[in-house]
Design a protein around this motif. Structure first.
Motif, PDB file in Angstrom:
ATOM      1  N   PHE A 100      -0.140   5.803   5.818  1.00  0.00           N
ATOM      2  CA  PHE A 100       0.499   4.882   6.760  1.00  0.00           C
ATOM      3  C   PHE A 100      -0.549   4.101   7.546  1.00  0.00           C
ATOM      4  O   PHE A 100      -0.400   2.916   7.827  1.00  0.00           O
ATOM      5  CB  PHE A 100       1.403   5.665   7.714  1.00  0.00           C
ATOM      6  CG  PHE A 100       2.848   5.625   7.328  1.00  0.00           C
ATOM      7  CD1 PHE A 100       3.252   5.042   6.132  1.00  0.00           C
ATOM      8  CD2 PHE A 100       3.822   6.148   8.164  1.00  0.00           C
ATOM      9  CE1 PHE A 100       4.591   4.988   5.772  1.00  0.00           C
ATOM     10  CE2 PHE A 100       5.165   6.105   7.818  1.00  0.00           C
ATOM     11  CZ  PHE A 100       5.544   5.529   6.627  1.00  0.00           C
ATOM     12  N   VAL A 131       1.962   1.636  -1.232  1.00  0.00           N
ATOM     13  CA  VAL A 131       2.244   1.661   0.204  1.00  0.00           C
ATOM     14  C   VAL A 131       1.162   0.901   0.970  1.00  0.00           C
ATOM     15  O   VAL A 131       1.458   0.107   1.861  1.00  0.00           O
ATOM     16  CB  VAL A 131       2.363   3.108   0.721  1.00  0.00           C
ATOM     17  CG1 VAL A 131       2.561   3.127   2.220  1.00  0.00           C
ATOM     18  CG2 VAL A 131       3.520   3.815   0.047  1.00  0.00           C
ATOM     19  N   VAL A 165      10.621   7.705   6.668  1.00  0.00           N
ATOM     20  CA  VAL A 165      10.835   7.232   5.289  1.00  0.00           C
ATOM     21  C   VAL A 165      11.042   8.413   4.349  1.00  0.00           C
ATOM     22  O   VAL A 165      10.754   9.563   4.693  1.00  0.00           O
ATOM     23  CB  VAL A 165       9.647   6.381   4.765  1.00  0.00           C
ATOM     24  CG1 VAL A 165       9.400   5.187   5.653  1.00  0.00           C
ATOM     25  CG2 VAL A 165       8.401   7.218   4.605  1.00  0.00           C
ATOM     26  N   PRO A 203       5.029   3.386  11.677  1.00  0.00           N
ATOM     27  CA  PRO A 203       6.231   4.109  12.102  1.00  0.00           C
ATOM     28  C   PRO A 203       6.014   5.617  12.065  1.00  0.00           C
ATOM     29  O   PRO A 203       5.006   6.092  11.543  1.00  0.00           O
ATOM     30  CB  PRO A 203       7.287   3.689  11.071  1.00  0.00           C
ATOM     31  CG  PRO A 203       6.540   3.177   9.903  1.00  0.00           C
ATOM     32  CD  PRO A 203       5.152   2.803  10.351  1.00  0.00           C
ATOM     33  N   GLN A 249      -2.926  -4.553   7.108  1.00  0.00           N
ATOM     34  CA  GLN A 249      -2.244  -5.655   7.785  1.00  0.00           C
ATOM     35  C   GLN A 249      -3.243  -6.579   8.468  1.00  0.00           C
ATOM     36  O   GLN A 249      -2.949  -7.725   8.731  1.00  0.00           O
ATOM     37  CB  GLN A 249      -1.260  -5.121   8.840  1.00  0.00           C
ATOM     38  CG  GLN A 249      -0.003  -4.528   8.271  1.00  0.00           C
ATOM     39  CD  GLN A 249       1.003  -4.212   9.368  1.00  0.00           C
ATOM     40  OE1 GLN A 249       0.991  -3.141   9.966  1.00  0.00           O
ATOM     41  NE2 GLN A 249       1.892  -5.155   9.645  1.00  0.00           N
ATOM     42  N   TYR A 282       2.054  -2.187  12.605  1.00  0.00           N
ATOM     43  CA  TYR A 282       2.945  -1.118  13.043  1.00  0.00           C
ATOM     44  C   TYR A 282       2.784   0.109  12.164  1.00  0.00           C
ATOM     45  O   TYR A 282       2.702   0.006  10.941  1.00  0.00           O
ATOM     46  CB  TYR A 282       4.382  -1.641  12.987  1.00  0.00           C
ATOM     47  CG  TYR A 282       5.457  -0.633  13.346  1.00  0.00           C
ATOM     48  CD1 TYR A 282       5.382   0.097  14.530  1.00  0.00           C
ATOM     49  CD2 TYR A 282       6.551  -0.431  12.518  1.00  0.00           C
ATOM     50  CE1 TYR A 282       6.365   0.996  14.874  1.00  0.00           C
ATOM     51  CE2 TYR A 282       7.546   0.466  12.852  1.00  0.00           C
ATOM     52  CZ  TYR A 282       7.445   1.175  14.032  1.00  0.00           C
ATOM     53  OH  TYR A 282       8.428   2.071  14.364  1.00  0.00           O
ATOM     54  N   ARG A 329      -2.068   1.431   5.460  1.00  0.00           N
ATOM     55  CA  ARG A 329      -1.178   0.278   5.369  1.00  0.00           C
ATOM     56  C   ARG A 329      -1.344  -0.623   6.594  1.00  0.00           C
ATOM     57  O   ARG A 329      -1.396  -1.847   6.477  1.00  0.00           O
ATOM     58  CB  ARG A 329       0.278   0.764   5.251  1.00  0.00           C
ATOM     59  CG  ARG A 329       1.277  -0.364   5.164  1.00  0.00           C
ATOM     60  CD  ARG A 329       2.671   0.130   4.846  1.00  0.00           C
ATOM     61  NE  ARG A 329       3.304   0.787   5.981  1.00  0.00           N
ATOM     62  CZ  ARG A 329       4.578   1.179   6.010  1.00  0.00           C
ATOM     63  NH1 ARG A 329       5.337   1.001   4.946  1.00  0.00           N
ATOM     64  NH2 ARG A 329       5.085   1.765   7.065  1.00  0.00           N
ATOM     65  N   ILE A 368       3.576   9.281  -3.554  1.00  0.00           N
ATOM     66  CA  ILE A 368       3.369   9.688  -2.171  1.00  0.00           C
ATOM     67  C   ILE A 368       3.952  11.050  -1.815  1.00  0.00           C
ATOM     68  O   ILE A 368       3.555  11.656  -0.830  1.00  0.00           O
ATOM     69  CB  ILE A 368       3.936   8.628  -1.203  1.00  0.00           C
ATOM     70  CG1 ILE A 368       5.383   8.309  -1.571  1.00  0.00           C
ATOM     71  CG2 ILE A 368       3.075   7.370  -1.243  1.00  0.00           C
ATOM     72  CD1 ILE A 368       6.067   7.423  -0.562  1.00  0.00           C
ATOM     73  N   GLN A 384       1.665  -2.726   0.911  1.00  0.00           N
ATOM     74  CA  GLN A 384       2.727  -3.246   1.768  1.00  0.00           C
ATOM     75  C   GLN A 384       2.169  -3.859   3.048  1.00  0.00           C
ATOM     76  O   GLN A 384       2.775  -4.757   3.627  1.00  0.00           O
ATOM     77  CB  GLN A 384       3.722  -2.131   2.121  1.00  0.00           C
ATOM     78  CG  GLN A 384       4.582  -1.701   0.948  1.00  0.00           C
ATOM     79  CD  GLN A 384       5.363  -0.436   1.251  1.00  0.00           C
ATOM     80  OE1 GLN A 384       5.253   0.137   2.335  1.00  0.00           O
ATOM     81  NE2 GLN A 384       6.163   0.000   0.293  1.00  0.00           N
ATOM     82  N   GLY A 385       1.002  -3.386   3.464  1.00  0.00           N
ATOM     83  CA  GLY A 385       0.391  -3.946   4.657  1.00  0.00           C
ATOM     84  C   GLY A 385       0.083  -5.433   4.524  1.00  0.00           C
ATOM     85  O   GLY A 385       0.058  -6.161   5.505  1.00  0.00           O
TER      86      GLY A 385
END
Lengths: 434, 257
Positions: free
Chosen positions: B147, B95, B84, B79, B154, B77, B150, B135, B98-99
């Protein structure tokens, strides 16, 4: 427990408890600050009062007056209920978070004050109750201290364990949800930990100042670093530092009669104030120095540019001019002109041939050529690429000439196909060639 | 072949206001799909409800033939950039990492493998040199690339992206689109909420025309027609919206059958 055998004096107990509370507030506070929910801490600290009173009543009725676990437990439950009420107000009315928090903060606190009065008969002693309102380390008992230590250890362990999910949810809860993280549960755990921290800290600092301990150390840390982990460590350091030195001041300067909470907050606030002034990047002093350097740079560059323009027509950029030439060119008073030239001499940008005659040094020439090049290059860029008229570009270039870095200059040159003259037909100097 | 995404009768209300009605859809694997429609048409809502972030009031969603929960790590995803706080104290690398959190779960520590994945992803979007930056110091286009990195980290098979082209410079836009095309070549399915009708037919293999109802779904050349676009963007559906809102206010259960 170890604490019993050590037979701690009052001051030791107070210091230990303050350090622990400082650490806990420091850890949770970083999340409060980066999630921008600072007012929530304030709301919770007020809203738990009915729970504190209820805890006193229940423990008295159970024949175990001032049992910290009962008081912490009931206060935490009431604190969480207050947050649910806030959410419900936001969800069902047109009111936003600020109003909802204000209502709950004062409403619950009012109920608490009312209960405190009307339930006086149900409590064995209400003396300890005031220390929750105003903060008083002197009344802290061995049992209280044990409870603080246990809560502190459990809480810190939980936060460390859940650090990564907590950071993710604070930064981007939507994304966390799409990863399948139990965001609602994590938030519930977070708010529970936050409420417990506030409740446990109440005894030391009182209702009004809890949010100070929660927010000031974390905010101080935020000014110093861009990384969450570092921020948390710094915040713990500031929190514990404020806790320890606050209670030390409060205990040792007994003549001044400074309340514990006030002393802790004052220390925390001084940390913040000093950081505001001295922080290496975001600090006021650093910004002031930077702008001073910039002003100095502009003055120097403008002076050298003036000299360059005087010698430019002669074809030899290092030919001599007189002080009088400079003064006339820049339309200055004699004293002012001499002052500026003195500064240039000190920086070895110019040298004197005799009392009146001066010339640019190689260094000075390079700076002068650079700024003139920047000016003419920018004018050319504005006229040829941004469709400015040639008579509109000078003022803008006066400012930009001091700001262009070499990388941007390379880009401009490439964009303009390495030009040699500006829109007014003046040659664009090449400082590297000198 | 099992479709990458299948929805049946997907219906969503938001703050009591109906946003999506009975969306039936089957997206075949390996396509670059654009969702287009006017403001308030429910484009973001569609992907959020498919991802289980917004509750649905009816219908079901299957991802690669299974309920979302069972295949959640196969879904990535991106966003909206504005969702944010870019002053948050994390670095570009944080960041991107985080994926990897989805497959990592809540408690396992970030290891070498995760760092590799994040670095590769940052490299793909040209943001590796910025890995250590906070960031907030990035331009809009750079933030969007982070983004995207990230999402790449994933390592999913089906991606949902919410307006990835909003507020980015032309260079980033073309970098993103060629990245998306690469992903498709590698068999990924990418579903993108898109607001620019001009570029839509050029960017996407398939299009979803959405305005509370799914008005059309199919190959771009089949559905990007004047007639269907007029139906999607024309005012014809405002009455549906108004009546449904009124019905919701009166607590009458809005029927869409």
């Amino acid at each position: 427990m170890i604490i019993d055998t050590l037979a701690l004096t009052l001051i030791h107990k107070a210091l230990l408890a303050s350090a622990l509370l400082g650490l806990m507030c420091g850890v949770l506070g970083t999340f409060v600050v980066v999630r921008r929910i600072s007012l929530v801490g304030d709301a919770i600290s007020h809203a738990v009062l009915p729970g504190v009173v209820l805890g006193f009543v229940i423990s008295s009725q159970l024949g175990d007056p001032r049992n910290p676990w009962i008081i912490f437990g009931s206060a935490t439950i009431v604190g969480l209920i207050s947050m649910i009420v806030v959410r419900q107000i936001i969800a069902t009315t047109r009111l936003k978070a600020d109003a909802a928090l204000g209502i709950v903060l004062s409403g619950f606190f009012g109920i608490g004050l009312f209960m405190k009065r009307s339930m006086l008969d149900l409590m064995d002693s209400a003396g300890g109750l005031d220390s929750f309102l105003f903060g008083n380390m002197a009344t802290i008992s061995e049992t209280d201290l044990q409870a603080v230590v246990i809560v502190g250890v459990v809480l810190t362990t939980l936060v460390l364990l859940l650090m990564r999910p907590f950071i993710l949810v604070s930064f981007d809860s939507l994304f966390a949800e799409t990863l399948g993280y139990p965001v609602k549960l994590l938030n519930l755990v977070f708010y529970t930990l936050l409420t417990i921290t506030i409740v446990v800290s109440l005894q030391a600092v009182g209702v009004v100042l809890v949010s100070a301990m929660l927010i000031i150390p974390a905010a101080t840390a935020y000014l110093l670093t861009d990384r969450k982990i570092h921020m948390m460590l710094l915040s713990m350091f500031f929190g514990a530092g404020a806790g320890v030195s606050g209670s030390f001041i409060s205990a040792s300067v007994s003549s001044a009669n400074i309340a514990n909470g006030a002393a802790m907050t004052l220390v925390a606030a001084s940390f913040f104030f000093i950081t505001c002034l001295l922080a290496p990047r975001h600090g006021i002093v650093a910004k002031w120095l930077k702008s001073k350097r910039q002003r100095h740079k502009v003055t120097t560059e403008n002076a050298l540019k003036a000299i360059y323009k005087l010698v430019e027509p002669t074809g030899d950029p290092r030919s001599a001019i007189t002080i009088n030439d400079y003064q006339t060119e820049r339309r200055l008073e004699t004293a002012e002109a001499k002052l500026q030239l003195k500064a240039l001499k000190q920086q070895q940008h110019i040298e004197y041939l005799d009392k009146q005659q001066l010339t640019l040094t190689p260094d000075g020439l390079k700076v002068a050529q650079t700024v003139v090049r920047n000016h003419r290059l920018w004018e050319l860029y504005l006229t040829s690429q941004a469709n400015y008229q040639a008579d509109h570009v000078h003022d803008d270039a006066e400012l930009i000439e001091h700001l262009l870095d070499e990388e941007t200059v390379r880009q401009l040159e490439a964009e303009l196909n390495f030009p040699t003259t500006d829109p007014h037909g003046m040659p664009i100097p090449r400082p590297e060639a000198s | 072949m099992i479709p990458a995404l299948e929805t049946h009768d997907l219906t969503v209300t938001y703050h009591k206001r109906p946003v999506l009605y009975g969306v039936d859809l089957a997206i075949p694997e390996g396509n670059l799909v654009g969702i287009i429609g006017p403001n308030g048409a429910g484009k973001s809502t569609f992907i959020k409800s498919v991802m289980g972030v917004i509750p649905t009031v009816g219908g079901w969603v299957k991802v690669f033939g299974k309920p979302l929960k069972e295949n959640i790590t196969r879904v990535g995803y991106v966003p909206q950039r504005g969702s944010v706080d870019w002053d948050f104290p994390v670095t570009v690398m944080d960041v991107a990492l985080q994926g990897t959190y989805g497959k990592l779960g809540m408690f396992r520590r970030v290891g070498k493998k995760e760092r590799m994945l994040a670095e590769e992803a940052l490299d793909k979007v040209g943001m590796l040199p910025y890995a250590k930056r906070q960031i907030g110091n990035l331009s809009g286009g750079q933030q969007q690339r982070v983004f995207l990195a990230r999402a790449i980290a994933q390592d999913s098979d089906l991606y949902f992206m919410d307006e990835p082209f909003v507020g980015v410079d032309a260079a980033t836009e073309s970098a993103i689109i060629s990245l998306l095309q690469d992903m498709r070549e590698n068999g990924k399915t990418v579903v993108v909420v898109h607001h620019d009708l001009q570029t839509a037919p050029e960017y996407f293999d398939m299009l979803m025309l959405l305005n509370m109802r799914l008005l059309a779904f199919g190959k771009t050349e089949d559905v990007f027609t004047k007639e269907l676009l007029q139906k999607t963007y024309g005012g014809g559906l405002t009455i549906l919206s108004e009546i449904a809102t009124a019905a919701a206010k009166e607590n009458v259960k809005a029927s869409h059958d």
